[in-house]
Design an enzyme around this catalytic site. Structure first.
Site, PDB file in Angstrom:
ATOM      1  N   GLY A  14      17.587 -10.634  -9.468  1.00 52.07           N
ATOM      2  CA  GLY A  14      16.436  -9.323  -9.803  1.00 52.07           C
ATOM      3  C   GLY A  14      15.171  -9.866  -8.939  1.00 52.07           C
ATOM      4  CG  MET A  15      10.509  -8.729  -8.165  1.00 55.73           C
ATOM      5  SD  MET A  15       9.225  -7.517  -8.010  1.00 55.73           S
ATOM      6  CE  MET A  15       9.211  -6.859  -9.698  1.00 55.73           C
ATOM      7  CB  SER A 107       7.931  -3.420 -19.864  1.00 48.73           C
ATOM      8  OG  SER A 107       7.344  -2.469 -19.169  1.00 48.73           O
ATOM      9  CE1 TYR A 136      13.708  -1.284 -18.377  1.00 55.81           C
ATOM     10  CE2 TYR A 136      11.402  -1.117 -19.076  1.00 55.81           C
ATOM     11  CZ  TYR A 136      12.407  -2.005 -18.355  1.00 55.81           C
ATOM     12  OH  TYR A 136      12.178  -3.282 -18.084  1.00 55.81           O
ATOM     13  CE  LYS A 140      13.393  -4.627 -20.485  1.00 55.73           C
ATOM     14  NZ  LYS A 140      13.918  -5.802 -20.482  1.00 55.73           N
ATOM     15  N   PRO A 164       5.004  -8.230 -19.966  1.00 57.27           N
ATOM     16  CG  PRO A 164       6.678  -9.391 -18.429  1.00 57.27           C
ATOM     17  CD  PRO A 164       6.518  -8.759 -19.777  1.00 57.27           C
ATOM     18  CE  LYS A 188       5.121   7.921  -1.111  1.00 58.06           C
ATOM     19  NZ  LYS A 188       4.151   8.716  -1.919  1.00 58.06           N
ATOM     20  CD1 TRP A 203       4.366  11.715  -5.914  1.00 59.03           C
ATOM     21  CD2 TRP A 203       5.303  11.330  -7.890  1.00 59.03           C
ATOM     22  NE1 TRP A 203       5.622  12.116  -5.892  1.00 59.03           N
ATOM     23  CE2 TRP A 203       6.267  11.573  -6.995  1.00 59.03           C
ATOM     24  CE3 TRP A 203       5.563  11.382  -9.107  1.00 59.03           C
ATOM     25  CZ2 TRP A 203       7.535  11.738  -7.165  1.00 59.03           C
ATOM     26  CZ3 TRP A 203       6.957  11.210  -9.508  1.00 59.03           C
ATOM     27  CH2 TRP A 203       7.961  11.511  -8.539  1.00 59.03           C
TER      28      TRP A 203
END
Length: 311
Positions: A14-15, A107, A136, A140, A164, A188, A203
């Site tokens: 993942g990132m 998170s 989520y 966590k 983080p 975008k 948004w």
């Protein structure tokens, strides 16, 4: 031969995991980073057996199902169930294998929606969560509390959690349906640049404020923590200590992409919490700060996006 021992990295593709693996300090470790094909972390038996067989010196738990507001709102069951299952399996599997050190990555979405800013670690579980990513966040929080409970029962097991702030950077996802704000904005605006569109929607009203950190800086903090677990607080925010408005991020991305158009605000779309800014007091006392400013981080992320587009 590694200088520090064996490090098991979940979510290694993942990132966050990819940034950890390519950081210079990664060379200090023998890193195990099994893919989901090699190790299904939703399988408790397989996860426990892997940890028992490999007996790593430390686990860095960076795996999970991630996404932005749109993805969280569309799939709350998966965000709660998958992340709870993975967190439980990794942490309890490490405990059963007597792995001495574990860094759990949480998170800032774990903080209550109405928590006063900057968000201090003591605010966890003091109020209702932001509804758009509640599933989520609950997962966590479970992992965070599990680490704390294990530490209480068995003080020799240094199972600690880093929180983080929002992240972006190399190896990010640029899929509009699942990505976080910064990569979504970059993609975008790149499309607008390529297609000649002179207006891009934002948004909400664009005033919501967010703290984003370059993922390479988080990798630096994680590997520093792994090298000296005794000095790391049990629970610590990792952030830049200041924020920007959503519109500011769009403007920064427009500069990097070299798009010259104007923005329109879609007030029918949700904006999430009005502000999410970390209290970095513990981080400062620990003696660490990120080194990548927004312009440099955006440029590196856009370069990675272009490389991926051309490959």
């Amino acid at each position: 031969m590694s200088r520090r021992g064996t490090l098991l990295l979940t979510g290694g593709n993942g990132m966050v995991g990819s940034n950890i693996r390519e950081h210079p300090r990664a060379a200090d470790w023998t890193i195990l980073a099994p893919s989901s094909r090699d190790l299904d972390l939703t399988d408790a038996t397989a996860t426990a057996a892997y940890l028992q067989a490999e007996k790593p010196d430390i686990v860095i738990h960076a795996a999970g199902k991630v996404g932005g507001i749109q993805a969280n709102m569309a799939n709350p069951v998966d965000f709660l169930d998958i992340n709870t299952t993975i967190g439980r399996n990794v942490i309890m599997g490490a405990r059963a294998a007597n792995v001495p050190h574990l860094i759990n990555l949480a998170s800032t979405c774990i903080y209550p929606r109405a928590a006063p800013g900057p968000l201090a670690e003591e605010a966890v579980l003091t109020g209702p969560l932001e509804p758009t990513n509640e599933g989520y966040a609950l997962a966590k929080i479970m992992a965070l509390r599990l680490c704390q409970y294990i530490r209480t029962e068995t003080p020799d097991l240094l199972y600690k959690t880093l929180i983080p702030c929002n992240l972006y950077g190399r190896h990010d996802s640029f899929d509009a349906a699942t990505s976080h704000m910064v990569p979504a904005v970059i993609a975008k605006l790149h499309e607008a640049q390529m297609t000649g569109h002179d207006t891009v929607d934002i948004w909400g009203d664009g005033t919501a404020r967010r703290e984003f950190m370059y993922a390479g800086d988080l990798a630096d903090a994680v590997l520093r923590a792994a090298a000296d677990m005794d000095a790391l607080p049990d629970l610590m925010n990792v952030g830049v200590g200041h924020d920007h408005s959503v519109t500011d991020y769009y403007r920064a991305a427009a500069e990097v992409v070299d798009w010259q158009g104007t923005f329109a605000h879609d007030l029918s779309k949700p904006t999430g919490m009005k502000q999410k800014l970390c209290d970095t007091s513990r981080q400062q006392a620990w003696g660490w700060a990120p080194q990548t400013d927004l312009r440099a981080g955006m440029a590196a992320t856009y370069q990675f996006f272009l490389e991926r587009q051309s490959s």
